[in-house]
Design a protein around this motif. Structure first.
Motif, PDB file in Angstrom:
ATOM      1  N   ALA A 174       0.841  -1.190   0.000  1.00 37.35           N
ATOM      2  CA  ALA A 174       0.000   0.000   0.000  1.00 37.35           C
ATOM      3  C   ALA A 174       0.878   1.242   0.000  1.00 37.35           C
ATOM      4  O   ALA A 174       1.886   1.300   0.711  1.00 37.35           O
ATOM      5  N   PRO A 175       0.518   2.256  -0.799  1.00 39.30           N
ATOM      6  CA  PRO A 175       1.334   3.470  -0.839  1.00 39.30           C
ATOM      7  C   PRO A 175       1.265   4.215   0.486  1.00 39.30           C
ATOM      8  O   PRO A 175       0.268   4.149   1.210  1.00 39.30           O
ATOM      9  N   ILE A 176       2.345   4.927   0.796  1.00 38.88           N
ATOM     10  CA  ILE A 176       2.378   5.734   2.013  1.00 38.88           C
ATOM     11  C   ILE A 176       1.746   7.082   1.704  1.00 38.88           C
ATOM     12  O   ILE A 176       2.216   7.810   0.822  1.00 38.88           O
ATOM     13  N   LEU A 177       0.664   7.396   2.388  1.00 41.74           N
ATOM     14  CA  LEU A 177      -0.011   8.668   2.201  1.00 41.74           C
ATOM     15  C   LEU A 177       0.540   9.676   3.204  1.00 41.74           C
ATOM     16  O   LEU A 177       0.448   9.466   4.416  1.00 41.74           O
ATOM     17  N   MET A 178       1.095  10.768   2.701  1.00 41.26           N
ATOM     18  CA  MET A 178       1.678  11.760   3.582  1.00 41.26           C
ATOM     19  C   MET A 178       0.635  12.335   4.534  1.00 41.26           C
ATOM     20  O   MET A 178       0.943  12.634   5.698  1.00 41.26           O
ATOM     21  N   SER A 179      -0.591  12.479   4.074  1.00 38.93           N
ATOM     22  CA  SER A 179      -1.637  13.030   4.941  1.00 38.93           C
ATOM     23  C   SER A 179      -1.820  12.187   6.190  1.00 38.93           C
ATOM     24  O   SER A 179      -2.043  12.721   7.289  1.00 38.93           O
ATOM     25  N   LYS A 180      -1.699  10.869   6.064  1.00 34.13           N
ATOM     26  CA  LYS A 180      -1.889   9.982   7.212  1.00 34.13           C
ATOM     27  C   LYS A 180      -0.670   9.969   8.126  1.00 34.13           C
ATOM     28  O   LYS A 180      -0.806  10.052   9.350  1.00 34.13           O
ATOM     29  N   VAL A 181       0.523   9.840   7.546  1.00 36.30           N
ATOM     30  CA  VAL A 181       1.715   9.767   8.394  1.00 36.30           C
ATOM     31  C   VAL A 181       1.996  11.117   9.044  1.00 36.30           C
ATOM     32  O   VAL A 181       2.520  11.187  10.161  1.00 36.30           O
TER      33      VAL A 181
END
Length: 567
Positions: A174-181
């Motif tokens: 799954a791609p890393i979403l900057m908004s979540k991290v």
């Protein structure tokens, strides 16, 4: 949830420094000249490199040696230097400035910026893996790194290059979403105060940054960065793609095992505005009126000419009164306007202006000026184009009605970086410029030019300038090599690497060397006692290493400057 973790604020990796860019040649009692060697330990970004290059004289040469404590930082330094060295023929100064700042300070970037980043990563990967003894480019020299470090660089660049996996893909991670991290970091930092995060953001800005003479940092822009990781929003577009260069791995202990977690682990409090946005050589950008930093733009027919974002003008940000007449060329190329001296202007001001996209995203609510009835943004000069007298072909009169608004750290960052890029171009070793380019100073990219077709060999080569990256563990080994005996004219330590300052520094420092150590002024989660304690500890370590304070008691409290002890 706990009350929050103050240690989460600065993070565990320094994507940008906690101090403004410094000209390291002029830091200290005397200016170093001729062949200068500078050692940077943990600087985190190339701000000091760019600033120091901009002050070089024609006959001087500069060799910068860089040590970082993470290969992710080395990869990002290489990327930012690559962007800075892009030739004008492939990317104009304005566009390069926007892309550079976007990659530098935004957690999420536009699709076209991501394409540029991926191409740069592919070129850097080739340079790292295929170059063994001779550097492909003197400012991107990785030949002294260990083989395992080069392999690690290649792995990092590969992560940046690989296509983005779709959310529905079952074969890819799954791609890393900057908004979540990013939100995860904010929650960890604020703890139970997360629900009132906007108030915390305001407190940190007003009671900390503004108290530390950073009043130019704008409330809306700072809150946007604290909440979303978006520091520079300069164009209308979708900033939705994760900036891969700001992702790194952090090791956690889990049930006795060590687990590496990839995410965003950098600063979430101090902001990237510190590097280029709070200080400038152009003092007109820091002018205030009624306690507010001011800026002046022109809103003209068919587009916007922004005076607050230029590098070659002589009167940027001058407050105007009444109406002025401006005579200039109506086209989409850079041109010069002469301002008629009225009001508080003592003489005509010649400004080089650049046409910006008329569809640029507004930063402030729109207003209608009562005089011209033109709708515009506060801070923009409403302009109407009229033909009141016979004029040479291509010229026109512009009647201007002024608004003044707050100058922001974003505006100053843009102006500062543009000026630094102009300095790089002036040191271009082998310019391929035509007569028209020499006259205008800003060639338009040709239709064939494409940033995604640029190779390492196409980058600007700066006369007398080189940058070499050293192995991560090389600091303690430099004194063992005869080459580095009393070699460095300036040695710089970041706040995050100040603990590495030791007695061996005296052995590699030139007799007239200057030791510069970044202090903790802008690490906002430290209180005044901790900040003072850090400065005291740095002074003690420097004394043990054989250095004494330069101008003791007159420090600027951002950097501590030391010179070799007198025998």
């Amino acid at each position: 949830m706990s009350g929050g973790r103050a240690s989460e604020g600065p993070g565990c990796i320094t994507w940008w420094g906690f101090s403004p860019a410094r000209d390291l040649l002029s830091t200290g009692p005397v200016r170093h000249e001729r062949n200068v060697n500078i050692l940077l330990v943990g600087s985190g970004d190339p701000r000091h490199i760019l600033k120091t290059i901009s002050s070089l004289r024609d006959e001087e040469s500069l060799h910068v040696w860089v040590i970082e404590n993470s290969m992710e930082l080395v990869a990002r330094q290489l990327l930012l230097l690559y962007l800075a060295l892009m030739p004008k023929e492939s990317m104009g100064t304005n566009e390069k400035t926007e892309v550079f700042l976007e990659v530098f300070g935004n957690g999420e970037i536009r699709s076209q910026t991501e394409e540029t980043l991926r191409h740069a990563a592919s070129q850097l990967s080739l340079a790292v893996t295929e170059t063994v003894e001779t550097a492909t480019h003197p400012c991107l020299n990785t030949t002294l790194l260990k083989f395992k470090e080069r392999d690690e660089l290649a792995r990092i660049f590969k992560l940046w290059i690989q296509p983005r996996p779709s959310l529905s893909s079952s074969t890819c991670a799954a791609p890393i979403l900057m908004s979540k991290v990013w939100d995860y970091r904010v929650r960890q930092h604020l703890g139970t105060c997360y629900d009132c995060k906007k108030e915390r953001f305001d407190w940190d800005l007003i009671m900390k940054l503004h108290e530390k003479e950073c009043g130019v940092i704008n409330k809306q822009q700072y809150a946007r960065w604290r909440e979303r990781g978006l520091a520079f929003e300069m164009r209308e577009g979708a900033y939705q793609i994760t900036n891969q260069s700001l992702l790194s791995s952090r090791v956690f202990s889990q049930r006795g095992d060590k687990v590496a977690v990839r995410g965003y682990w950098g600063d979430i409090v101090s902001s990237p505005y510190l590097s280029f946005g709070i200080e400038t050589d152009d003092k007109s950008l820091l002018k205030t009126q009624n306690g507010q930093h001011i800026k002046v733009d022109i809103w003209g027919g068919g587009g916007c000419w922004s005076l607050s974002q230029l590098t070659l003008d002589e009167g940027r940000g001058t407050p105007w009164t009444g109406h002025q007449t401006i005579t200039g060329l109506r086209d989409r190329q850079p041109f010069t306007l002469t301002f008629t001296p009225t009001g508080n202007l003592e003489s005509p001001i010649n400004l080089t202006c650049v046409f910006l996209d008329s569809g640029r995203k507004p930063e402030y609510p729109q207003k209608t000026h009562t005089d011209t009835r033109r709708t515009c943004k506060p801070g923009i000069l409403a302009a109407t184009i009229t033909k009141k007298r016979p004029q040479p072909p291509g010229e026109t009169d512009i009647n201007v009605c002024p608004f003044l608004s707050s100058q922001t750290a974003q505006d100053i960052s843009i102006a500062t970086v543009q000026e630094l890029f102009q300095s790089l171009s002036s040191r271009r070793g082998c310019p391929t410029t035509s007569q028209s380019v020499a006259e205008t100073g800003e060639p338009s990219p040709s239709p064939e030019a494409d940033p995604k077709s640029v190779t390492i060999n196409d980058l600007m080569r700066l006369s007398g300038v080189s940058v070499t990256f050293l192995p991560m563990d090389s600091l303690n080994k430099l004194p063992e090599k005869q080459k580095y005996s009393h070699f460095f004219n300036t040695i710089y330590f970041s706040a995050s690497c100040a603990h590495q300052l030791g007695p061996m520094m005296r052995q590699i420092a030139a007799p007239d060397a200057v030791l510069v150590v970044e202090l903790a002024k802008y690490i906002l989660d430290l209180n005044k006692e901790q900040e003072a304690g850090f400065a005291k500890k740095v002074a003690s370590m420097a004394l043990e290493a054989g250095f004494e304070p330069w101008r003791e008691g007159q420090s600027d409290d951002v950097h501590a400057v030391f010179i070799p002890q007198r025998k």
